[in-house]
Design a protein around this motif. Structure first.
Motif, PDB file in Angstrom:
ATOM      1  N   TYR A 199       3.188   6.198  -1.168  1.00  0.00           N
ATOM      2  CA  TYR A 199       2.232   5.229  -1.464  1.00  0.00           C
ATOM      3  C   TYR A 199       2.945   4.438  -2.789  1.00  0.00           C
ATOM      4  CZ  TYR A 199      -1.013   7.061   1.659  1.00  0.00           C
ATOM      5  OH  TYR A 199      -1.490   7.819   2.559  1.00  0.00           O
ATOM      6  N   TYR A 234      -5.428   6.807  -6.522  1.00  0.00           N
ATOM      7  CA  TYR A 234      -5.860   7.920  -5.961  1.00  0.00           C
ATOM      8  C   TYR A 234      -5.191   9.154  -6.161  1.00  0.00           C
ATOM      9  CZ  TYR A 234      -8.895   4.649  -3.666  1.00  0.00           C
ATOM     10  OH  TYR A 234      -9.605   3.743  -3.436  1.00  0.00           O
ATOM     11  N   TRP A 242      -9.548   0.907   2.737  1.00  0.00           N
ATOM     12  CA  TRP A 242      -8.462   1.281   1.809  1.00  0.00           C
ATOM     13  C   TRP A 242      -9.198   0.745   0.272  1.00  0.00           C
ATOM     14  CZ3 TRP A 242      -4.491   4.129   0.521  1.00  0.00           C
ATOM     15  CH2 TRP A 242      -3.570   3.754  -0.552  1.00  0.00           C
ATOM     16  N   LYS A 243      -9.715  -0.166   0.322  1.00  0.00           N
ATOM     17  CA  LYS A 243     -10.229  -0.686  -0.947  1.00  0.00           C
ATOM     18  C   LYS A 243     -11.525  -0.341  -1.450  1.00  0.00           C
ATOM     19  CE  LYS A 243      -7.728  -5.306  -0.266  1.00  0.00           C
ATOM     20  NZ  LYS A 243      -8.145  -6.786  -0.283  1.00  0.00           N
ATOM     21  N   ILE A 293     -12.125   6.531   2.917  1.00  0.00           N
ATOM     22  CA  ILE A 293     -10.987   6.138   3.399  1.00  0.00           C
ATOM     23  C   ILE A 293     -10.438   7.128   4.353  1.00  0.00           C
ATOM     24  CG2 ILE A 293      -8.633   5.642   2.720  1.00  0.00           C
ATOM     25  CD1 ILE A 293      -9.545   4.981  -0.085  1.00  0.00           C
ATOM     26  N   ILE A 346      -7.990  10.538   3.956  1.00  0.00           N
ATOM     27  CA  ILE A 346      -6.851  10.329   3.279  1.00  0.00           C
ATOM     28  C   ILE A 346      -6.488  11.706   2.538  1.00  0.00           C
ATOM     29  CG2 ILE A 346      -7.945   9.384   1.126  1.00  0.00           C
ATOM     30  CD1 ILE A 346      -5.617   7.248   1.022  1.00  0.00           C
ATOM     31  N   SER A 379      -8.270   7.314   8.740  1.00  0.00           N
ATOM     32  CA  SER A 379      -7.373   6.647   9.489  1.00  0.00           C
ATOM     33  C   SER A 379      -8.461   6.129  10.718  1.00  0.00           C
ATOM     34  CB  SER A 379      -6.233   7.542  10.100  1.00  0.00           C
ATOM     35  OG  SER A 379      -6.986   8.374  11.121  1.00  0.00           O
ATOM     36  N   ASN A 438      -0.946  -0.836   7.413  1.00  0.00           N
ATOM     37  CA  ASN A 438      -1.984  -0.220   6.747  1.00  0.00           C
ATOM     38  C   ASN A 438      -2.709   0.924   7.779  1.00  0.00           C
ATOM     39  OD1 ASN A 438      -3.755   0.869   5.025  1.00  0.00           O
ATOM     40  ND2 ASN A 438      -5.016  -0.782   4.627  1.00  0.00           N
ATOM     41  N   TRP A 488      -4.964   3.068   7.078  1.00  0.00           N
ATOM     42  CA  TRP A 488      -6.184   3.433   6.394  1.00  0.00           C
ATOM     43  C   TRP A 488      -7.262   2.372   6.549  1.00  0.00           C
ATOM     44  CZ3 TRP A 488      -5.635   8.456   6.138  1.00  0.00           C
ATOM     45  CH2 TRP A 488      -4.572   8.965   5.705  1.00  0.00           C
ATOM     46  N   LEU A 498       0.609  -1.186   0.064  1.00  0.00           N
ATOM     47  CA  LEU A 498      -0.141  -0.032  -0.122  1.00  0.00           C
ATOM     48  C   LEU A 498       0.767   1.073   0.101  1.00  0.00           C
ATOM     49  CD1 LEU A 498      -3.122  -1.000   2.286  1.00  0.00           C
ATOM     50  CD2 LEU A 498      -2.710  -1.208   0.091  1.00  0.00           C
ATOM     51  N   TYR A 499       2.018   1.003   0.705  1.00  0.00           N
ATOM     52  CA  TYR A 499       3.079   2.241   0.444  1.00  0.00           C
ATOM     53  C   TYR A 499       4.230   1.652   0.417  1.00  0.00           C
ATOM     54  CZ  TYR A 499       2.621   2.196   5.775  1.00  0.00           C
ATOM     55  OH  TYR A 499       2.615   1.761   6.802  1.00  0.00           O
TER      56      TYR A 499
END
Length: 265
Positions: free
Chosen positions: A23, A29, A63-64, A71, A79, A73, A58, A60, A8-9
């Motif tokens: 990321y 995004y 996320w998906k 999205i 985000i 935290s 992750n 977030w 993811l990052y």
């Protein structure tokens, strides 16, 4: 924190007390941005190995999701292009962009013309386009903030009030108040309360409501007071009274702030 096999990052780094996440999947995004060398050189990313695959924490939730407004935290930080979970840092960046737009509008806005909600969407995008990927877009999620007496939930069906708000905004944005403080503070108390009740955007509604207030004040030769509306004024409680169509508390606050700036007893 959840773990995932997906990258993811690339890494996270703690720099000056702020976590920044760079990321691997920026193209989902964001526009891809290479981390500056001074951050790369201080990379203290937390990497682990699972079955030979590098994994990363992750930060977030959702996320998906195909809806980027979902999205955030676990602490509710949306985000963002700043790639940060530090809310205080994000707020500072929001305030800096807001002041830029204040300056721009003071110098460029044609005060002789009415404006409506479409203009407000443009202002929102101008302020937040470098911070949030949903700048200028209507809210797509239910929201709740605060606790206790300050708790509130904004449902999506509140957006149905936008056409009526738009008409009211166009009406008072062209209205000439002269020196009538009572009349302009009365209209603005309703404007701010109704805007915040509808809560049209995912972030930045409070700032936008006060910016609208200030622009209408300036169009009529009154001092701007939006940046002087603070929690110490029981601002949130007055807003909540406005949600119930009791605009008097907000009206009294606006009137007192205007008179204070004009040095009127």
């Amino acid at each position: 924190m959840t773990k995932t096999k997906y990258l993811l990052y690339d890494f996270k780094v703690l720099l000056d007390g702020k976590y920044t996440y760079w990321y691997k999947t920026d193209n989902k995004y964001f526009s891809s941005t290479k981390p500056p060398q001074h951050i790369l050189s201080k990379n203290n990313s937390q990497k682990e190995s699972l079955d030979g695959i590098e994994t990363f924490e992750n930060p977030w939730i959702e996320w998906k999701s195909n809806d980027i407004q979902k999205i955030s935290s676990k602490d509710g930080v949306c985000i963002n292009y700043l790639k940060s979970l530090d809310n205080d840092y994000i707020v500072i960046q929001e305030d800096l962009k807001l002041l830029e737009i204040y300056t721009y509008l003071v110098e460029n806005l044609d005060i002789s013309k009415a404006f409506g909600f479409e203009t407000i969407k443009q202002w929102h995008k101008m302020i937040f386009s470098s911070i949030y990927p949903f700048a200028g877009e209507l809210r797509t999620v239910n929201m709740s903030k605060g606790s206790g007496s300050e708790a509130w939930e904004w449902r999506l069906d509140f957006l149905r009030g936008l056409p009526e708000f738009d008409n009211f905004l166009k009406e008072i944005s062209i209205k000439e108040y002269g020196e009538d403080i009572d009349s302009i503070s009365s209209d603005l108390s309703k404007l701010i309360s109704d805007f915040l009740f509808i809560h049209p955007f995912r972030e930045g509604n409070g700032r936008l409501s006060r910016l609208i207030c200030d622009i209408i004040l300036a169009k009529n030769g009154f001092p701007m007071i939006g940046l002087k509306l603070k929690r110490g004024d029981n601002y949130i409680q007055r807003v909540h009274e406005g949600y119930e169509c009791n605009y008097k508390p907000m009206n009294e606050l606006l009137k007192s702030k205007i008179k204070e700036e004009l040095m009127i007893e």
